[in-house]
Design a protein around this motif. Structure first.
Motif, PDB file in Angstrom:
ATOM      1  N   ILE A   1     -45.424 -21.028 -31.692  1.00  0.00           N
ATOM      2  CA  ILE A   1     -44.959 -19.677 -31.349  1.00  0.00           C
ATOM      3  C   ILE A   1     -45.411 -18.710 -32.438  1.00  0.00           C
ATOM      4  CG2 ILE A   1     -42.670 -19.986 -32.398  1.00  0.00           C
ATOM      5  CD1 ILE A   1     -41.621 -18.301 -29.952  1.00  0.00           C
ATOM      6  N   GLN A   2     -45.987 -17.581 -32.028  1.00  0.00           N
ATOM      7  CA  GLN A   2     -46.554 -16.609 -32.963  1.00  0.00           C
ATOM      8  C   GLN A   2     -45.549 -15.525 -33.343  1.00  0.00           C
ATOM      9  OE1 GLN A   2     -50.061 -15.584 -30.495  1.00  0.00           O
ATOM     10  NE2 GLN A   2     -51.260 -16.378 -32.210  1.00  0.00           N
ATOM     11  N   HIS A   3     -44.352 -15.938 -33.683  1.00  0.00           N
ATOM     12  CA  HIS A   3     -43.303 -14.976 -34.016  1.00  0.00           C
ATOM     13  C   HIS A   3     -42.430 -15.530 -35.138  1.00  0.00           C
ATOM     14  CE1 HIS A   3     -44.240 -12.535 -30.481  1.00  0.00           C
ATOM     15  NE2 HIS A   3     -44.460 -13.693 -29.894  1.00  0.00           N
ATOM     16  N   THR A   4     -41.748 -14.637 -35.845  1.00  0.00           N
ATOM     17  CA  THR A   4     -40.888 -15.061 -36.958  1.00  0.00           C
ATOM     18  C   THR A   4     -39.403 -14.906 -36.644  1.00  0.00           C
ATOM     19  OG1 THR A   4     -40.987 -12.873 -37.975  1.00  0.00           O
ATOM     20  CG2 THR A   4     -42.641 -14.504 -38.682  1.00  0.00           C
ATOM     21  N   SER A   5     -39.072 -14.462 -35.448  1.00  0.00           N
ATOM     22  CA  SER A   5     -37.659 -14.311 -35.093  1.00  0.00           C
ATOM     23  C   SER A   5     -37.310 -15.088 -33.824  1.00  0.00           C
ATOM     24  CB  SER A   5     -37.290 -12.834 -34.950  1.00  0.00           C
ATOM     25  OG  SER A   5     -38.091 -12.217 -33.968  1.00  0.00           O
ATOM     26  N   ALA A   6     -38.170 -16.034 -33.457  1.00  0.00           N
ATOM     27  CA  ALA A   6     -37.915 -16.964 -32.365  1.00  0.00           C
ATOM     28  C   ALA A   6     -38.521 -18.295 -32.792  1.00  0.00           C
ATOM     29  CB  ALA A   6     -38.536 -16.478 -31.059  1.00  0.00           C
TER      30      ALA A   6
ATOM     31  N   ASP B   1     -29.453  -8.101 -36.356  1.00  0.00           N
ATOM     32  CA  ASP B   1     -29.835  -9.445 -35.911  1.00  0.00           C
ATOM     33  C   ASP B   1     -31.176  -9.903 -36.474  1.00  0.00           C
ATOM     34  OD1 ASP B   1     -31.502  -7.803 -34.372  1.00  0.00           O
ATOM     35  OD2 ASP B   1     -31.181  -8.929 -32.518  1.00  0.00           O
ATOM     36  N   ASP B   2     -31.902  -9.045 -37.156  1.00  0.00           N
ATOM     37  CA  ASP B   2     -33.270  -9.381 -37.561  1.00  0.00           C
ATOM     38  C   ASP B   2     -33.331 -10.463 -38.633  1.00  0.00           C
ATOM     39  OD1 ASP B   2     -36.107  -9.100 -37.350  1.00  0.00           O
ATOM     40  OD2 ASP B   2     -36.053  -8.000 -39.241  1.00  0.00           O
ATOM     41  N   MET B   3     -32.647 -10.282 -39.745  1.00  0.00           N
ATOM     42  CA  MET B   3     -32.727 -11.280 -40.812  1.00  0.00           C
ATOM     43  C   MET B   3     -32.112 -12.596 -40.370  1.00  0.00           C
ATOM     44  SD  MET B   3     -34.098 -11.737 -43.666  1.00  0.00           S
ATOM     45  CE  MET B   3     -34.259 -13.464 -44.058  1.00  0.00           C
ATOM     46  N   ALA B   4     -31.016 -12.525 -39.633  1.00  0.00           N
ATOM     47  CA  ALA B   4     -30.412 -13.749 -39.102  1.00  0.00           C
ATOM     48  C   ALA B   4     -31.412 -14.485 -38.209  1.00  0.00           C
ATOM     49  CB  ALA B   4     -29.141 -13.420 -38.327  1.00  0.00           C
ATOM     50  N   ALA B   5     -32.171 -13.738 -37.407  1.00  0.00           N
ATOM     51  CA  ALA B   5     -33.176 -14.352 -36.534  1.00  0.00           C
ATOM     52  C   ALA B   5     -34.273 -15.035 -37.351  1.00  0.00           C
ATOM     53  CB  ALA B   5     -33.782 -13.295 -35.606  1.00  0.00           C
ATOM     54  N   HIS B   6     -34.711 -14.414 -38.439  1.00  0.00           N
ATOM     55  CA  HIS B   6     -35.736 -15.047 -39.288  1.00  0.00           C
ATOM     56  C   HIS B   6     -35.234 -16.365 -39.868  1.00  0.00           C
ATOM     57  CE1 HIS B   6     -38.388 -11.679 -38.965  1.00  0.00           C
ATOM     58  NE2 HIS B   6     -37.635 -10.853 -39.678  1.00  0.00           N
ATOM     59  N   ILE B   7     -34.002 -16.396 -40.308  1.00  0.00           N
ATOM     60  CA  ILE B   7     -33.453 -17.624 -40.900  1.00  0.00           C
ATOM     61  C   ILE B   7     -33.320 -18.714 -39.836  1.00  0.00           C
ATOM     62  CG2 ILE B   7     -31.399 -18.646 -41.966  1.00  0.00           C
ATOM     63  CD1 ILE B   7     -31.102 -15.959 -43.495  1.00  0.00           C
ATOM     64  N   LYS B   8     -32.800 -18.365 -38.665  1.00  0.00           N
ATOM     65  CA  LYS B   8     -32.669 -19.352 -37.582  1.00  0.00           C
ATOM     66  C   LYS B   8     -34.036 -19.902 -37.192  1.00  0.00           C
ATOM     67  CE  LYS B   8     -28.631 -16.988 -35.734  1.00  0.00           C
ATOM     68  NZ  LYS B   8     -28.145 -16.099 -34.669  1.00  0.00           N
ATOM     69  N   ALA B   9     -35.028 -19.021 -37.108  1.00  0.00           N
ATOM     70  CA  ALA B   9     -36.382 -19.467 -36.760  1.00  0.00           C
ATOM     71  C   ALA B   9     -36.936 -20.410 -37.821  1.00  0.00           C
ATOM     72  CB  ALA B   9     -37.302 -18.260 -36.574  1.00  0.00           C
TER      73      ALA B   9
ATOM     74  N   LEU C   1     -35.158 -22.404 -39.752  1.00  0.00           N
ATOM     75  CA  LEU C   1     -34.428 -23.668 -39.659  1.00  0.00           C
ATOM     76  C   LEU C   1     -34.958 -24.550 -38.528  1.00  0.00           C
ATOM     77  CD1 LEU C   1     -30.759 -22.429 -40.199  1.00  0.00           C
ATOM     78  CD2 LEU C   1     -32.137 -23.810 -41.783  1.00  0.00           C
ATOM     79  N   LEU C   2     -35.288 -23.943 -37.408  1.00  0.00           N
ATOM     80  CA  LEU C   2     -35.749 -24.718 -36.251  1.00  0.00           C
ATOM     81  C   LEU C   2     -37.260 -24.937 -36.238  1.00  0.00           C
ATOM     82  CD1 LEU C   2     -33.362 -23.195 -33.630  1.00  0.00           C
ATOM     83  CD2 LEU C   2     -33.477 -25.594 -34.312  1.00  0.00           C
ATOM     84  N   GLY C   3     -38.029 -23.973 -36.707  1.00  0.00           N
ATOM     85  CA  GLY C   3     -39.463 -24.152 -36.825  1.00  0.00           C
ATOM     86  C   GLY C   3     -40.284 -23.501 -35.722  1.00  0.00           C
ATOM     87  N   PRO C   4     -41.572 -23.238 -36.037  1.00  0.00           N
ATOM     88  CA  PRO C   4     -42.443 -22.528 -35.116  1.00  0.00           C
ATOM     89  C   PRO C   4     -43.275 -23.413 -34.195  1.00  0.00           C
ATOM     90  CG  PRO C   4     -43.519 -22.713 -37.224  1.00  0.00           C
ATOM     91  CD  PRO C   4     -42.165 -23.354 -37.377  1.00  0.00           C
ATOM     92  N   SER C   5     -43.152 -24.748 -34.309  1.00  0.00           N
ATOM     93  CA  SER C   5     -44.069 -25.569 -33.505  1.00  0.00           C
ATOM     94  C   SER C   5     -43.479 -26.915 -33.136  1.00  0.00           C
ATOM     95  CB  SER C   5     -45.387 -25.782 -34.252  1.00  0.00           C
ATOM     96  OG  SER C   5     -45.188 -26.553 -35.415  1.00  0.00           O
ATOM     97  N   LEU C   6     -44.076 -27.489 -32.090  1.00  0.00           N
ATOM     98  CA  LEU C   6     -43.769 -28.836 -31.629  1.00  0.00           C
ATOM     99  C   LEU C   6     -45.083 -29.557 -31.379  1.00  0.00           C
ATOM    100  CD1 LEU C   6     -41.110 -27.962 -28.885  1.00  0.00           C
ATOM    101  CD2 LEU C   6     -40.635 -28.917 -31.148  1.00  0.00           C
ATOM    102  N   THR C   7     -45.135 -30.833 -31.696  1.00  0.00           N
ATOM    103  CA  THR C   7     -46.275 -31.675 -31.349  1.00  0.00           C
ATOM    104  C   THR C   7     -45.748 -32.766 -30.434  1.00  0.00           C
ATOM    105  OG1 THR C   7     -47.367 -31.197 -33.447  1.00  0.00           O
ATOM    106  CG2 THR C   7     -48.144 -33.122 -32.231  1.00  0.00           C
ATOM    107  N   LEU C   8     -46.273 -32.797 -29.215  1.00  0.00           N
ATOM    108  CA  LEU C   8     -45.732 -33.651 -28.160  1.00  0.00           C
ATOM    109  C   LEU C   8     -46.773 -34.667 -27.693  1.00  0.00           C
ATOM    110  CD1 LEU C   8     -44.268 -30.639 -26.209  1.00  0.00           C
ATOM    111  CD2 LEU C   8     -42.999 -32.183 -27.710  1.00  0.00           C
TER     112      LEU C   8
END
Length: 145
Positions: free
Chosen positions: A42-47, A86-94, A96-103
């Motif tokens: 995902i090319q975003h820092t808040s998702a 909600d912006d900084m909280a979104a960056h931290i949550k993103a 914690l979970l990460g921007p990618s998956l390898t399946l």
């Protein structure tokens, strides 16, 4: 074989949303592979992206409640507040979970567990459309199979 596609997801509200079907539909070459990997970025820092329960919507709602409790919007210690509470909280949550998956890919399909699905984790109240880069690599099936 290598293939790469961009996938633009429609805007989703804050929460955890199943996107497995959209991702699979965006990579038609998947059906030709015997074995391989699909990398989703995902090319975003808040998702962010996650892999988890695909059947019960309760799980997705519980994820949302947990992360909103863990990292609340508007925490007074945040300095980065120009884009809203909600912006900084979104960056931290993103983060914690990460921007990618390898399946894993097996016999033309994602080799997911019975109850696994891909989540778009939308951490902003209004995050807008999200862009994913889907990179597929693997070995094609034989022509007989």
């Amino acid at each position: 074989m290598w293939a790469q596609h961009d996938l633009r997801l429609r805007p989703y509200p804050r929460g955890f949303h199943l996107i497995t079907r959209e991702v699979v539909a965006a990579v038609p070459e998947l059906a030709r592979l015997r074995v391989g990997l699909l990398h989703v970025f995902i090319q975003h820092t808040s998702a962010s992206l996650a892999l988890n329960e695909n059947a019960s919507p309760d799980v997705r709602r519980d994820f949302g409640r947990f992360f909103d409790h863990l990292v609340p919007d508007g925490w007074p210690e945040f300095e980065h507040t120009l884009e809203g509470p909600d912006d900084m909280a979104a960056h931290i949550k993103a983060s914690l979970l990460g921007p990618s998956l390898t399946l894993p890919v097996r016999d033309g399909r994602l080799a997911l567990g019975t109850w696994q699905g891909l989540y778009l984790c939308e951490h902003r109240g209004e995050g807008g459309a999200r862009r994913l880069v889907l990179t597929l690599q693997g070995e094609a099936r034989s022509r007989e199979g």
